[in-house]
Write a protein that holds these residues in place. Structure first.
Motif, short mmCIF file in Angstrom:
data_model
loop_
_atom_site.label_atom_id
_atom_site.label_comp_id
_atom_site.label_asym_id
_atom_site.label_seq_id
_atom_site.Cartn_x
_atom_site.Cartn_y
_atom_site.Cartn_z
N UNK A 98 0.23 18.63 -10.94
CA UNK A 98 0.92 17.36 -10.31
C UNK A 98 0.38 16.12 -10.75
N UNK A 99 -1.09 16.17 -10.88
CA UNK A 99 -1.63 15.15 -11.42
C UNK A 99 -1.29 14.80 -12.72
N UNK A 100 -0.87 15.75 -13.70
CA UNK A 100 -0.43 15.26 -14.90
C UNK A 100 0.57 14.16 -14.86
N UNK A 101 1.53 13.84 -14.18
CA UNK A 101 2.59 13.03 -14.13
C UNK A 101 1.88 11.70 -13.69
N UNK A 102 1.08 11.59 -12.85
CA UNK A 102 0.35 10.43 -12.48
C UNK A 102 -0.85 9.82 -13.34
N UNK B 137 -0.46 6.63 -5.93
CA UNK B 137 0.00 5.76 -7.42
C UNK B 137 0.40 4.45 -6.66
N UNK C 172 0.29 11.93 -3.53
CA UNK C 172 0.07 11.47 -4.98
C UNK C 172 0.84 10.23 -5.38
N UNK D 173 8.24 5.79 -16.12
CA UNK D 173 8.24 7.16 -16.29
C UNK D 173 7.56 8.01 -14.92
N UNK D 174 6.79 7.47 -14.25
CA UNK D 174 6.22 8.05 -13.04
C UNK D 174 7.53 8.37 -12.06
N UNK E 244 9.92 10.93 -12.96
CA UNK E 244 9.45 12.27 -12.69
C UNK E 244 9.28 12.52 -11.03
N UNK F 288 -2.84 9.64 -17.00
CA UNK F 288 -2.41 9.38 -18.40
C UNK F 288 -3.50 9.95 -19.11
N UNK G 24 -3.28 17.53 -2.83
CA UNK G 24 -2.43 16.77 -3.79
C UNK G 24 -0.92 17.01 -3.44
N UNK H 273 3.04 15.90 -3.43
CA UNK H 273 3.76 15.03 -4.30
C UNK H 273 3.57 13.76 -3.35
N UNK I 166 -1.53 1.42 -8.33
CA UNK I 166 -0.73 0.71 -9.65
C UNK I 166 0.20 -0.15 -9.21
#
Lengths: 329, 339
Positions: free
Chosen positions: A262-266, B330, B326, B264-265, B268, A268, B321, B323, B334
């Motif tokens: 899951x962390x992959x998407x968030x 994020x 996260x 992009x994020x 997804x 870099x 973690x 979704x 960000x």
């Protein structure tokens, strides 16, 4: 047949028209069938049900089944002549439990997959392989039931039983491997790139397929070399233990604990790491990956002495895998 | 005779096709009419100071013109219980979005089909009229009726509010999709032509989609009931408040390069949301707890994929973690300026 009238144009007769009509109908039918096949979704409900059953009832997941297996395992361990099978028997439990986790992972997702051409190309094959695996599992259970019933502990009997069990287990593993290959194709091709379906998950699932492939091939060697009624352990060269442990650890890290996927998407930096290992697979092939893992763990000074198939740059191979492991932590 | 039949057949086919095309196109509306319908609706809601007031939702520090009035039950201890934050937040966020962005329609040039938006406004207003009556009922008896009587009226008020929120979100989401897909309002994002307004709209739209997930979970799957014994309910309720707290903060500044990563994020997350939608549409947390007494096996007997759907909803909210966790991180790291 044409009929020419003097001074006039040739007139097409009924015969020619008939062939045109037949040709037109045939073309129309072909177009209709193609459109229908493209439009009608795959009926995957049967496959999904089979996958769900497999995930719930994988080999040694049922306590009764496990008890019978462990009972047999104890008989092997307690027999001074055939106790050399002990490590293999423990590894069979690890492989089965690990593959069960992988099936649960797929089961969590396949119900949501797009019914596209990738699914259409693979769902029947998945269903067939899993159903065959369920048949193998019934046979495995029958063998274990018979072993428990006979209460025989002679070395020759135990060896024959082990060979029968292993042969059937190899068939089960083979069917699982075929199902997993198709399931990973569906996972890659039937979901849009998302938090849980991305380069990281594809890399992980492909690596799992390669682990299973390698383990299965090593079992195949044992199936052919370990002969009934020949109790000498010199025929028996079981060497999959480390690979099995790596496989278990890999699945524990990346499938059972999905947080990194899951962390992959968030994140870099993790994206870059998985792009790197994905390129590694393209260059060096996945089966070299686990071999390097094995050599890194067994080598105290990091020196590689193995020869890797088709690889000219051994140091590059080692460094890339080491880099990946260091990033992963 | 043959030629005559052929001509009649062709003319009939043309007539039928033309009729179908005209019918399909129908009355597609105009920018002016749609803008005025929105404007009049928002004005009406704001002027109804019985139902809505201009206030701040204290838990999340969110200011709104659409704070629900009289939204409490009377407890036996004489105190009013106002802990229905999902209702306050979802009403406010949905209407805030509509109120802020319908103005983009006013000066639209070109031919767009406004039928969906006009239908949405009509349905929202029908629901509003019903809600208005229920609000007046509780307001009228608030000081005089016994608790039991009052709470009975409140139950109706809450039910009609739930239906109203559903209509608000239908309108808000269709408005967002109209601006993105039809008007192409965000087509310059992540390019040198991007504007701050486009960025703000894009991020507000992402927030709206996240709030909609909560709406589906709390109002649809939990049927708007307090299911505080369930981990999914508790977690989703908490995260609704956490994420709404982020929206009120100042946005960071985004270069086109930054926006590429942001888009992009969120792409997804939006793709993942398709899986979540299927799960939440097919799994009732309320029924799971009440009809099936918390037994997933019992639910599976009725719906063979119930455990799969439950796992997905659980993964979305409750896992390590998860979704939504996260996504929250994020946004905090960000998207908004930390305080």
């Amino acid at each position: 047949m044409g009929k020419k009238k003097s001074g006039e144009e040739k007139v097409y007769t009924t015969g020619n028209k008939k062939w045109l009509v037949i040709l037109g109908v045939l073309v129309f039918l072909v177009i209709a069938v193609v459109i229908i096949l493209m439009v009608i979704p795959a009926n995957t409900s049967g496959m999904i049900e089979t996958l769900q059953t497999t995930a719930d009832t994988s080999f040694l997941k049922n306590q009764d089944e496990r008890d019978k297996y462990e009972d047999f395992q104890n008989k092997i361990k307690n027999n001074s002549i055939v106790k050399y099978y002990s490590e293999e028997m423990s590894d069979i439990i690890i492989i089965s439990d690990t593959l069960s986790d992988v099936m649960v992972y797929y089961n969590d997702f396949i119900a949501f997959a797009d019914q596209n051409n990738v699914m259409k190309d693979n769902y029947k094959g998945i269903d067939e392989s899993l159903k065959n695996a369920q048949e193998n599992q019934k046979n495995l259970n029958n063998i274990l039931t018979e072993i428990a019933r006979l209460t025989e502990t002679a070395a020759s009997y135990l060896q024959n039983a082990m060979i029968d069990l292993r042969t059937e287990y190899y068939n089960w593993l083979n069917n699982y491997q075929q199902a997993l290959e198709r399931l990973s194709k569906c996972y890659e091709g039937c979901f849009k790139e998302s938090v849980t379906s991305n380069l990281a998950s594809t890399t992980i699932l492909n690596t799992i397929n390669d682990y299973v492939d390698v383990i299965k091939d090593e079992f195949k060697v044992i199936v052919s070399s370990d002969v009934k009624s020949n109790l000498s352990s010199s025929n028996y060269n079981y060497k999959s233990h480390n690979t099995v442990l790596y496989f278990e650890s890999f699945v524990d890290n990346y499938i059972s604990n999905k947080s990194e996927i899951r962390n992959y998407t968030f994140d870099k930096t993790i994206q870059e790491k998985y792009e790197k290992i994905s390129k590694f697979f393209e260059l060096y092939e996945e089966n070299n990956f686990y071999e390097v893992l094995a050599s890194i763990s067994s080598s105290s000074d990091g020196v590689i002495s193995k020869v890797y198939s088709g690889v000219n740059d051994k140091e590059g191979l080692y460094n890339t895998v080491k880099d990946f492991l260091d990033c992963r932590g | 005779m043959k030629r005559k039949n052929l001509i009649i057949s062709l003319l009939t086919a043309i007539l039928i096709t033309s009729s179908m095309v005209l019918f399909a196109c129908g009355d597609i509306g105009t920018a002016k009419d749609t803008f005025q319908a929105f404007q009049s609706t928002m004005q009406t809601y704001k002027e109804n100071t019985n139902l809505f007031s201009h206030s701040t939702i204290s838990e999340i520090n969110m200011e709104t013109d659409f704070y629900l009035n009289n939204f409490f039950v009377k407890n036996n201890d004489g105190l009013n219980s106002e802990d229905f934050y999902q209702y306050y937040i979802l009403t406010a966020t949905g209407l805030n979005f509509i109120d802020k962005y319908y103005v983009l329609i006013e000066n639209l040039k070109g031919s767009y089909n406004y039928t969906t938006l006009m239908n949405d406004i009509d349905e929202m207003n029908v629901s509003y009229e019903e809600l208005k009556i229920e609000n007046l009922n509780v307001a009228n008896i608030e000081d005089t009726a016994e608790n039991e009587i009052y709470n009975g009226y409140f139950a109706r008020y809450k039910l009609y509010t739930k239906e109203f929120i559903n209509k608000v979100y239908q309108t808000a989401i269709d408005l967002g999709e109209f601006l993105i897909n039809n008007v192409k309002y965000t087509e310059n994002l992540a390019t040198d032509l991007q504007t701050d307004e486009e960025v703000k709209f894009y991020i507000d739209h992402q927030f709206l989609l996240i709030y909609n997930d909560f709406r589906l979970t709390l109002l649809q799957s939990c049927k708007g009931q307090d299911l505080s014994g369930n981990s999914i309910y508790n977690t989703s309720y908490s995260y609704l408040k956490f994420i709404a707290t982020e929206q009120v903060k100042q946005l960071k500044t985004f270069t086109p390069e930054n926006m590429k990563d942001v888009v992009y994020v969120f792409s997804a997350i939006n793709n993942q949301r398709d899986i979540f939608y299927k799960a939440i549409d097919n799994f009732s947390i309320y029924d799971y707890l009440n009809t099936y007494e918390g037994s997933i096996d019992a639910y599976v007997n009725v719906n063979s994929n119930a455990d799969v759907y439950y796992n997905q909803i659980y993964n979305y909210y409750c896992n390590t973690n998860s979704i939504i966790l996260l996504t929250h991180h994020y946004i905090r790291e960000n998207i908004v300026v930390s305080e």
